[in-house]
Design an enzyme around this catalytic site. Structure first.
Site, PDB file in Angstrom:
ATOM      1  N   GLY A 101      43.466  60.634  83.684  1.00  0.00           N
ATOM      2  CA  GLY A 101      44.820  60.995  84.088  1.00  0.00           C
ATOM      3  C   GLY A 101      44.761  61.411  85.545  1.00  0.00           C
ATOM      4  O   GLY A 101      44.113  60.748  86.350  1.00  0.00           O
ATOM      5  N   ALA A 134      39.335  60.677  85.331  1.00  0.00           N
ATOM      6  CA  ALA A 134      39.475  62.038  85.876  1.00  0.00           C
ATOM      7  C   ALA A 134      38.453  62.986  85.240  1.00  0.00           C
ATOM      8  O   ALA A 134      37.891  63.858  85.909  1.00  0.00           O
ATOM      9  CB  ALA A 134      40.891  62.569  85.643  1.00  0.00           C
ATOM     10  N   HIS A 170      36.600  53.963  88.601  1.00  0.00           N
ATOM     11  CA  HIS A 170      37.431  52.760  88.844  1.00  0.00           C
ATOM     12  C   HIS A 170      37.073  52.149  90.193  1.00  0.00           C
ATOM     13  O   HIS A 170      37.959  51.704  90.935  1.00  0.00           O
ATOM     14  CB  HIS A 170      38.933  53.101  88.849  1.00  0.00           C
ATOM     15  CG  HIS A 170      39.450  53.727  87.592  1.00  0.00           C
ATOM     16  ND1 HIS A 170      39.740  53.000  86.463  1.00  0.00           N
ATOM     17  CD2 HIS A 170      39.746  55.026  87.283  1.00  0.00           C
ATOM     18  CE1 HIS A 170      40.201  53.823  85.515  1.00  0.00           C
ATOM     19  NE2 HIS A 170      40.191  55.051  85.987  1.00  0.00           N
ATOM     20  N   GLU A 205      34.590  49.656  86.624  1.00  0.00           N
ATOM     21  CA  GLU A 205      35.105  49.767  85.251  1.00  0.00           C
ATOM     22  C   GLU A 205      34.161  49.049  84.290  1.00  0.00           C
ATOM     23  O   GLU A 205      33.864  47.863  84.479  1.00  0.00           O
ATOM     24  CB  GLU A 205      36.516  49.181  85.181  1.00  0.00           C
ATOM     25  CG  GLU A 205      37.511  50.027  85.971  1.00  0.00           C
ATOM     26  CD  GLU A 205      38.939  49.487  85.925  1.00  0.00           C
ATOM     27  OE1 GLU A 205      39.136  48.322  85.526  1.00  0.00           O
ATOM     28  OE2 GLU A 205      39.854  50.252  86.291  1.00  0.00           O
TER      29      GLU A 205
END
Lengths: 246, 246
Positions: A101, A134, A170, A205
């Site tokens: 998030g 996160a 990411h 990823e």
């Protein structure tokens, strides 16, 4: 020789730091589930930290989503927000998962609830910790290499420091066909190194770090990109040991 | 009636807030130069604020690059970093330009040098101000909608507030073909509105806002995307007046 000479501070860390929770076209945590069966072996209840609230989802709904994913490997999940005393909850947790998030929101809520030190202690004592996105950013030394928008002003950018470097989850390679003039990820990390010396691990990823005691191994099928102060960035392949980065 | 009833606080703002300094394939500031001739008419010396340091370029080199661009329209440029008293420099400036780079670094340096209030005063008194990218971000109410990496911890996220909303420069539409699972820009701004009520103007590359007294007009050939608290985002076309956003 005294008996004390053979004493050693035993750090029991047992952590997975994943770039993302979800691969394109896959279900939530799907690509990690086989490894999580092993990672969480013997731990049937997982405390979930929902503070990062992707897209502003509520703590309850976020916990529901995570419960559904973990039910596939027969784990029950409880949201940290449902406990009257989150500090005690972290202290007594059998296992911890922090989802993705917004990193600023997550960090701010951890500070506000005085959870930074309890989390550090729990992880030092061997409580298994899984972080995605996160939840992985906060495992580094600072959150200064997050990709997130600074939607809230936290009391500090210092993070949990489970590993001796920063994480860039990411991680995205420059798009050579792009006509967009915003900075590439590599340029941003280069700017970071004009003012900070901490190494940065760019996790693509599908990649994750497996941290066990003082070993940090790159997992998944992809290389990671390593950025060190005053060095040219370079690639490392899966199974590389990263505990000596400095 | 007393003479005072007709008194009005006259705000002399004269500002250009540009999404980017450079369009793909173009030279630095090239697409704006015709408008800058008019904007800076009668002002031959521009004070340049180089604090955002894109890619960590030095203040001197950054100022040199900007000088070269402005020499095409016969303006001389002085870097704010070369003045012993930057506060006085801003106060006496005939015109001001803040270039892009890292918004956190820019904001931190402005606070560190006590330049927030002097800048607000200068702009309220009518000193023409041009901002691009990070230099535009700081024209909003806060820097909470920057795209930049938080490489440095500023004392506050509060910005100059030249306009009654936030700016998102380099606004980028979602790439429907992307397999990357990082948040889209729209998702990030949606997360911003879970904790903040300020409107956000997403300025695409090639767009700028022309602020004159209490009017704020969208310029360039592209639409801008407007994000308001509790509303569905929407597009506005060039020449739209944005001073009533709330």
């Amino acid at each position: 020789m005294s008996n004390f000479t053979s004493l050693k501070l035993i750090v029991m860390k047992n952590i997975i730091i994943a770039s993302t929770s979800t691969l394109h076209g896959g279900d939530y945590l799907e690509y990690l589930l086989d490894d999580l069966v092993v990672f969480f072996e013997g731990k049937n209840e997982i405390i979930f930290i929902p503070y990062a609230r992707p897209s502003g989802i509520s703590h309850d709904l976020y916990t529901e989503k995570v419960s559904k994913a973990f039910s596939k490997i027969d784990k029950t999940v409880s949201g940290l927000h449902t406990f009257k005393n989150p500090n005690d909850c972290i202290k007594n947790a059998k296992a911890i998962f922090t989802g993705g998030g917004n990193t600023f929101l997550l960090t701010n809520t951890l500070y506000k609830n005085n959870l930074i030190e309890p989390l550090k202690k729990a992880i030092d004592n061997g409580t298994p910790y899984l972080g995605t996105s996160a939840g992985s950013n906060i495992c580094g030394l600072t959150i200064k290499t997050t990709n997130d928008m600074p939607i809230i002003y936290p009391p500090s950018f210092k993070a949990l420091g489970f590993v001796p470097f920063n994480i860039n989850p990411h991680y995205l390679d420059p798009d050579v066909n792009s006509k967009h003039m915003g900075e590439t990820r590599e340029t941003r990390i280069k700017e970071f190194h004009n003012f900070n010396t901490e190494p940065v691990v760019g996790l693509r990823e599908g990649s994750w770090l497996s941290v066990k005691e003082d070993s940090i191994i790159l997992k998944g099928n992809l290389n990671a990109r390593i950025f060190q102060y005053n060095k040219t960035p370079y690639e490392v392949s899966p199974e590389t040991e990263l505990n000596l980065l400095n």
